[in-house]
Scaffold this motif. Structure first.
Motif, short mmCIF file in Angstrom:
data_model
loop_
_atom_site.label_atom_id
_atom_site.label_comp_id
_atom_site.label_asym_id
_atom_site.label_seq_id
_atom_site.Cartn_x
_atom_site.Cartn_y
_atom_site.Cartn_z
N UNK A 78 1.76 -0.57 -8.77
CA UNK A 78 3.24 -0.54 -10.22
C UNK A 78 3.77 0.65 -10.49
N UNK A 79 2.55 1.62 -10.84
CA UNK A 79 2.42 2.67 -10.84
C UNK A 79 2.25 4.23 -10.07
N UNK A 80 1.83 3.90 -8.89
CA UNK A 80 1.30 4.88 -7.62
C UNK A 80 3.14 4.77 -7.14
N UNK A 81 3.64 3.91 -7.33
CA UNK A 81 4.67 3.45 -6.54
C UNK A 81 5.96 3.89 -7.28
N UNK A 82 6.12 4.64 -8.16
CA UNK A 82 7.51 5.32 -8.93
C UNK A 82 7.32 6.69 -8.23
N UNK B 245 9.88 4.98 -5.47
CA UNK B 245 11.28 5.04 -6.01
C UNK B 245 12.02 5.55 -6.78
N UNK B 246 11.13 6.91 -7.42
CA UNK B 246 11.97 7.88 -7.83
C UNK B 246 12.82 9.04 -6.21
N UNK B 247 11.80 9.00 -5.49
CA UNK B 247 12.31 8.98 -4.15
C UNK B 247 13.37 8.88 -3.56
N UNK B 248 13.47 7.10 -3.97
CA UNK B 248 14.90 6.35 -3.10
C UNK B 248 16.03 6.72 -4.29
N UNK B 249 15.74 6.70 -5.66
CA UNK B 249 16.59 6.68 -6.45
C UNK B 249 17.49 8.30 -5.90
N UNK C 277 7.88 10.65 0.54
CA UNK C 277 5.84 10.84 -0.19
C UNK C 277 5.56 9.10 0.16
N UNK C 278 5.94 8.79 1.80
CA UNK C 278 4.90 7.54 2.36
C UNK C 278 3.27 7.52 2.03
#
Length: 431
Positions: A90-94, A97-101, A111-112
């Protein structure tokens, strides 16, 4: 009329192939499947569901990743789904997620490395997601992970930072600090000291304190979630922080629960992880005010689990989707990706051999890239089928034996799906 003709052509060609009744054979690569073909197979099946769950039997397998990307494109463009949830912390995926946003305004390399065991075949999806958001800044796709393998001290830090501003009872926060294992940790060497105790005695000790920790984290989860929903209705920006508190409490419950049972009970241990996954999926959907979402994870995490299955020889481990459905009563349509000759970042699975092997049956019948529902006519030949999921060389059958319709709604089969080039990644269990 042209679209209708394509559908008719596809159905007739699949029917003409007919090696197994009820199996539709694709004649193209995953990337080239048309919307008309997918609509003929999926439109009525996914139109009324809340979550479409895509399950892969091995991570990092190239054909699985290609069909995953194609299905996500179809679900976004043709069915309006805008939230993608992943088997990722959940945190690492942020970071991802921010990159997608950020894609509506800037394009940078994805950042895969935050993903579990990424490969070259992962990149096409993320490039498409970024292009989509760049072209649809007013209706973008959001991304988040739902898994538990974060640094636990970062979740405790989030609780410290957000608790008081979010109006959480200071006594509740103090109780979490007092009773929760690893609260004062700041590194994996700190955590390993606790694990040494667990390995010797099997549970977090004293057990009464650990139970108080769970009660308090659950209270924080419930209070924060309720606050998030109320603030969301009032369009209060504080709803995001409230949901983040709930997500951290939920993730810690899963992480602590996994390790509390890890040395004594495999089923309880893995079920704590999947309970947190299902709960986090619910919270992420609520945070984004999304009534529908796409979930991508291993098949063991997206199964319906309506009957028992002995995953990896551990026993009847339940899935995140099982727990999510029990909590929300939402409708799920899930698709399992499976293969006869499969490899990925988890290794090269041994070839199936059992007479009731699903993958061997399709291989022996000449199928190479196929779709079929769990009520396909040929599946009546056996009450249970093996599907690929492991590497057991020798006399043992690889995978897991299932009553297929109790676990999955549909399947996509490849005769071959192999590992492409692996990319640099971060540690999975102790990131």
């Amino acid at each position: 009329m042209k679209s209708f003709a394509l559908v008719v052509t596809f159905i007739l060609s699949a029917s003409a192939f007919g090696a197994l009744p009820g199996v539709a054979e694709f004649s193209t690569s995953p990337e080239q499947i048309t919307d008309a073909e997918l609509s003929a197979l999926l439109d009525t099946r996914v139109a009324s569901v809340d979550v479409v769950a895509l399950g892969e039997s091995v991570h990092g397998s190239s054909e699985f990743l290609k069909i995953q990307a194609r299905l996500i494109r179809y679900l976004v463009e043709k069915h309006g789904l805008r939230l993608i949830v992943w088997e990722n912390p959940t945190l690492r995926s942020l970071e991802l997620g921010r990159w997608v946003s950020s894609c509506p305004t800037v394009k940078t390399p994805p950042p895969v490395d935050v993903l579990y065991m990424p490969t070259i075949s992962d990149l096409a999806l993320w490039r498409w997601l970024c292009d989509y958001n760049y072209s649809h800044p007013g209706d973008p796709i959001a991304f988040r992970g739902m898994d538990i393998w974060d640094r636990p001290w970062e979740h405790y830090s989030k609780i410290r930072a957000l608790g008081i501003p979010a109006g959480i009872d200071p006594l509740l926060l103090k109780s979490i600090e007092t009773f929760c294992p690893a609260y004062r940790s700041s590194s994996w060497p700190d955590i390993n000291i606790i694990f040494d105790q667990l390995a010797r005695d099997g549970k977090f000790l004293p057990e009464a304190d650990y139970e108080k920790c769970r009660v308090n984290l659950t209270a924080l989860l419930n209070t924060s979630r309720q606050s998030g929903m109320e603030k969301q209705k009032k369009k209060d920006r504080g709803s995001d922080e409230a949901f983040e508190l709930a997500i951290s409490a939920s993730t810690l419950l899963g992480w602590l629960g996994f390790y509390n049972h890890n040395w004594s009970d495999d089923i309880l241990s893995w079920n704590e992880r999947d309970l947190a996954q299902g709960r986090n999926l619910m919270l992420v959907m609520e945070k984004h005010n999304a009534t529908r979402s796409i979930l991508s994870a291993h098949t063991s995490h997206v199964s319906h689990n309506r009957s028992q299955a002995d995953w990896w020889g551990f026993g009847d481990i339940k899935s995140g989707i099982y727990f999510f459905t029990a909590m929300t009563r939402k409708k799920i349509f899930n698709i399992a990706f499976t293969a006869y000759d499969a490899s990925g970042t988890q290794g090269h699975w041994s070839l199936p051999a059992a007479g009731n092997s699903l993958d061997k049956k399709l291989h022996d019948s000449g199928h190479a890239f196929s779709f079929f529902a769990s009520n396909a006519e040929f599946l009546s030949q056996h009450s249970k089928w093996w599907i690929q999921n492991q590497n057991y060389p020798g006399p043992y059958e690889s995978g897991v034996e299932l009553i297929l319709g109790d676990h999955f709604d549909a399947f996509i089969f490849f005769d071959r799906s192999h590992l492409d080039q692996a990319l640099p990644t971060r540690p999975m269990w102790q990131p």
